[in-house]
Design a protein around this motif. Structure first.
Motif, PDB file in Angstrom:
ATOM      1  N   GLU A 167       0.775  -1.327   0.030  1.00  0.00           N
ATOM      2  CA  GLU A 167      -0.022   0.024  -0.012  1.00  0.00           C
ATOM      3  C   GLU A 167       0.883   1.491  -0.007  1.00  0.00           C
ATOM      4  OE1 GLU A 167      -4.031   1.311   2.506  1.00  0.00           O
ATOM      5  OE2 GLU A 167      -2.014   1.160   3.556  1.00  0.00           O
ATOM      6  N   ARG A 168       1.908   1.129   0.807  1.00  0.00           N
ATOM      7  CA  ARG A 168       2.968   2.509   0.830  1.00  0.00           C
ATOM      8  C   ARG A 168       3.788   2.437  -0.200  1.00  0.00           C
ATOM      9  NH1 ARG A 168       5.471   0.961   4.948  1.00  0.00           N
ATOM     10  NH2 ARG A 168       7.235  -0.019   3.722  1.00  0.00           N
ATOM     11  N   ASP A 169       4.056   1.448  -0.805  1.00  0.00           N
ATOM     12  CA  ASP A 169       4.984   1.574  -2.125  1.00  0.00           C
ATOM     13  C   ASP A 169       4.085   1.852  -3.253  1.00  0.00           C
ATOM     14  OD1 ASP A 169       7.144   1.308  -3.580  1.00  0.00           O
ATOM     15  OD2 ASP A 169       6.833  -0.845  -3.934  1.00  0.00           O
ATOM     16  N   THR A 170       3.092   1.436  -3.574  1.00  0.00           N
ATOM     17  CA  THR A 170       2.407   1.667  -4.762  1.00  0.00           C
ATOM     18  C   THR A 170       1.314   2.690  -4.917  1.00  0.00           C
ATOM     19  OG1 THR A 170       0.634  -0.048  -4.358  1.00  0.00           O
ATOM     20  CG2 THR A 170       2.655  -0.830  -5.229  1.00  0.00           C
ATOM     21  N   GLY A 171       0.867   3.023  -3.527  1.00  0.00           N
ATOM     22  CA  GLY A 171      -0.464   3.961  -3.298  1.00  0.00           C
ATOM     23  C   GLY A 171      -1.576   3.241  -3.679  1.00  0.00           C
ATOM     24  N   VAL A 172      -1.766   1.747  -3.586  1.00  0.00           N
ATOM     25  CA  VAL A 172      -2.858   1.206  -3.808  1.00  0.00           C
ATOM     26  C   VAL A 172      -3.493   0.770  -2.330  1.00  0.00           C
ATOM     27  CG1 VAL A 172      -4.083  -0.623  -4.807  1.00  0.00           C
ATOM     28  CG2 VAL A 172      -2.283   0.338  -6.015  1.00  0.00           C
ATOM     29  N   ALA A 173      -4.587   1.011  -2.117  1.00  0.00           N
ATOM     30  CA  ALA A 173      -5.204   0.835  -0.846  1.00  0.00           C
ATOM     31  C   ALA A 173      -5.132  -0.914  -0.567  1.00  0.00           C
ATOM     32  CB  ALA A 173      -6.677   1.438  -0.423  1.00  0.00           C
ATOM     33  N   LYS A 174      -5.258  -1.220   0.836  1.00  0.00           N
ATOM     34  CA  LYS A 174      -5.260  -2.318   1.237  1.00  0.00           C
ATOM     35  C   LYS A 174      -6.672  -2.942   0.763  1.00  0.00           C
ATOM     36  CE  LYS A 174      -2.547  -1.876   5.314  1.00  0.00           C
ATOM     37  NZ  LYS A 174      -2.644  -1.762   6.744  1.00  0.00           N
ATOM     38  N   GLU A 175      -7.542  -2.198   0.890  1.00  0.00           N
ATOM     39  CA  GLU A 175      -9.130  -2.983   0.554  1.00  0.00           C
ATOM     40  C   GLU A 175      -9.109  -2.954  -0.937  1.00  0.00           C
ATOM     41  OE1 GLU A 175      -8.199  -0.034   2.292  1.00  0.00           O
ATOM     42  OE2 GLU A 175      -9.032  -0.686   4.131  1.00  0.00           O
ATOM     43  N   THR A 176      -8.333  -2.151  -1.848  1.00  0.00           N
ATOM     44  CA  THR A 176      -8.497  -2.403  -3.195  1.00  0.00           C
ATOM     45  C   THR A 176      -7.639  -3.416  -3.566  1.00  0.00           C
ATOM     46  OG1 THR A 176      -8.547   0.088  -3.501  1.00  0.00           O
ATOM     47  CG2 THR A 176      -7.996  -1.111  -5.203  1.00  0.00           C
ATOM     48  N   LEU A 177      -6.634  -3.740  -3.085  1.00  0.00           N
ATOM     49  CA  LEU A 177      -5.803  -5.089  -3.368  1.00  0.00           C
ATOM     50  C   LEU A 177      -6.591  -6.277  -2.969  1.00  0.00           C
ATOM     51  CD1 LEU A 177      -2.528  -3.824  -1.620  1.00  0.00           C
ATOM     52  CD2 LEU A 177      -2.859  -4.267  -4.234  1.00  0.00           C
ATOM     53  N   ARG A 178      -7.411  -6.235  -1.776  1.00  0.00           N
ATOM     54  CA  ARG A 178      -8.113  -7.474  -1.503  1.00  0.00           C
ATOM     55  C   ARG A 178      -9.387  -7.621  -2.834  1.00  0.00           C
ATOM     56  NH1 ARG A 178      -8.013  -5.225   3.698  1.00  0.00           N
ATOM     57  NH2 ARG A 178      -6.248  -6.072   4.847  1.00  0.00           N
ATOM     58  N   VAL A 179      -9.747  -6.617  -3.061  1.00  0.00           N
ATOM     59  CA  VAL A 179     -11.072  -6.518  -4.134  1.00  0.00           C
ATOM     60  C   VAL A 179     -10.513  -7.124  -5.373  1.00  0.00           C
ATOM     61  CG1 VAL A 179     -12.587  -5.272  -5.370  1.00  0.00           C
ATOM     62  CG2 VAL A 179     -12.559  -4.914  -2.970  1.00  0.00           C
ATOM     63  N   TRP A 180      -9.350  -6.457  -5.650  1.00  0.00           N
ATOM     64  CA  TRP A 180      -8.536  -6.997  -6.903  1.00  0.00           C
ATOM     65  C   TRP A 180      -8.425  -8.315  -7.039  1.00  0.00           C
ATOM     66  CZ3 TRP A 180      -4.582  -2.525  -8.181  1.00  0.00           C
ATOM     67  CH2 TRP A 180      -5.425  -1.409  -8.634  1.00  0.00           C
ATOM     68  N   GLU A 181      -7.795  -8.840  -5.909  1.00  0.00           N
ATOM     69  CA  GLU A 181      -7.442 -10.332  -5.677  1.00  0.00           C
ATOM     70  C   GLU A 181      -8.604 -11.309  -5.906  1.00  0.00           C
ATOM     71  OE1 GLU A 181      -6.032 -13.342  -2.027  1.00  0.00           O
ATOM     72  OE2 GLU A 181      -5.436 -11.027  -1.907  1.00  0.00           O
ATOM     73  N   ARG A 182      -9.862 -10.745  -5.323  1.00  0.00           N
ATOM     74  CA  ARG A 182     -11.090 -11.589  -5.758  1.00  0.00           C
ATOM     75  C   ARG A 182     -11.637 -11.442  -7.091  1.00  0.00           C
ATOM     76  NH1 ARG A 182     -12.414  -9.074  -0.697  1.00  0.00           N
ATOM     77  NH2 ARG A 182     -13.854  -7.657  -1.641  1.00  0.00           N
TER      78      ARG A 182
END
Length: 309
Positions: free
Chosen positions: A16-31
């Motif tokens: 999240e810190r390195d890319t600027g993509v929020a944790k919640e967004t990462l989890r949504v993309w994963e699903r």
């Protein structure tokens, strides 16, 4: 040839810190998209391989340029780099030779030379021209070069640090020559905006126009902005928004801030966030760097009648 990524896997907070993509967004993309596909540690926490983090950086930068994430997830890193190359169509060969020389110093990581040449340019051009003619276009070109893969992330960070150091020194020197300066301008960014180079450019131009600037740096909570404006008797609050700022969050933050401020406190905003081209709340003024001088002059003229915009 594929790019090697020797770094250890990253936690979700690191990503999240390195890319600027929020944790919640990462989890949504994963699903939703089956990417990213993190590993799991012994405690079941997500760990992201370095090659996935590198791809996420490119995805985020392309999103900032207008692409939707679903269109990009099927592409590998090299395909995303090609897409960035086509999208960022600015021809670096058409740069002014001086700007090209600065960019070359970034690419070759000559940080001391870069800082000294930027400092010399500032002294020769003066603060206002230095910001508008050098730092503003060079910042755009550095970002473009990074997207195209022509500049390392380290090179981009090196440029930002050098530019900020030169700007801060020039701002300090200019401010020391001012007497009682108006308007009193409070500068910061909303909590979701962590990029500060635009904020410094604005501060430099305000100081060059003889304004008194109080900078809070980046990512200030709304309640703290409001309290700081009150305690510092700010005439104007100036906010900077980069292209990485989420447009919806920008609009919500501006609406909440404007509603909480007295109508006598002006709210000026600038930057490359897409929200700034839309219908903004009443009494919010969008400024380009070139409009700073006229806006300060207009504020002074209106302040004499007690009607600051």
């Amino acid at each position: 040839m594929s790019v090697e990524h020797p770094l250890a896997p990253s936690s979700i907070s690191d990503v999240e810190r390195d890319t600027g993509v929020a944790k919640e967004t990462l989890r949504v993309w994963e699903r939703r998209y089956a990417f990213p596909q993190p590993l799991r540690d012994a405690q079941g926490e997500r760990l992201y391989p370095a090659e996935q983090v590198a791809k996420l950086r490119l995805v985020k930068r392309l999103m900032d340029l207008g692409y939707r994430p679903g269109k990009m997830m099927a592409h590998d890193e090299s395909q995303l780099q090609e897409l960035a190359e086509r999208t960022c169509h600015v021809d670096l060969q058409q740069l002014d030779l001086k700007l090209e020389s600065y960019l070359s110093l970034c690419k070759t990581h000559q940080i001391d030379v870069l800082r000294s040449t930027l400092s010399q340019a500032q002294q020769e051009l003066g603060l206002k021209r230095f910001v508008i003619d050098v730092i503003a276009p060079l910042t755009t070109q550095v970002g473009t070069a990074w997207v195209r893969g022509d500049l390392t992330l380290f090179g981009e960070h090196m440029y930002t640090e050098a530019a900020q150091a030169v700007l801060r020194a020039a701002i300090f020197a200019q401010a020391a020559t001012l007497g009682i300066a108006t308007p009193r301008i409070l500068l910061t960014t909303l909590p979701q905006e962590r990029h500060g180079i635009g904020l410094l450019m604005a501060e430099a131009l305000f100081v060059a126009e003889g304004a008194h600037c109080i900078s809070l740096g980046v990512q200030t909570p709304l309640l703290d902005i409001i309290e700081a404006a009150r305690s510092q008797q700010a005439d104007v609050i100036a906010l900077s928004f980069s292209s990485a700022m989420n447009a919806r969050q920008a609009m919500q933050g501006l609406s909440a801030l404007r509603a909480a401020l007295p109508v006598t406190t002006a709210l000026w905003v600038g930057g490359s966030c897409s929200a700034l081209s839309k219908r903004l709340p009443p009494l919010v003024r969008v400024l380009t760097l070139g409009e700073v001088g006229a806006s300060v002059m207009q504020w002074r003229n209106q302040s004499t009648t007690g009607a600051a915009d």
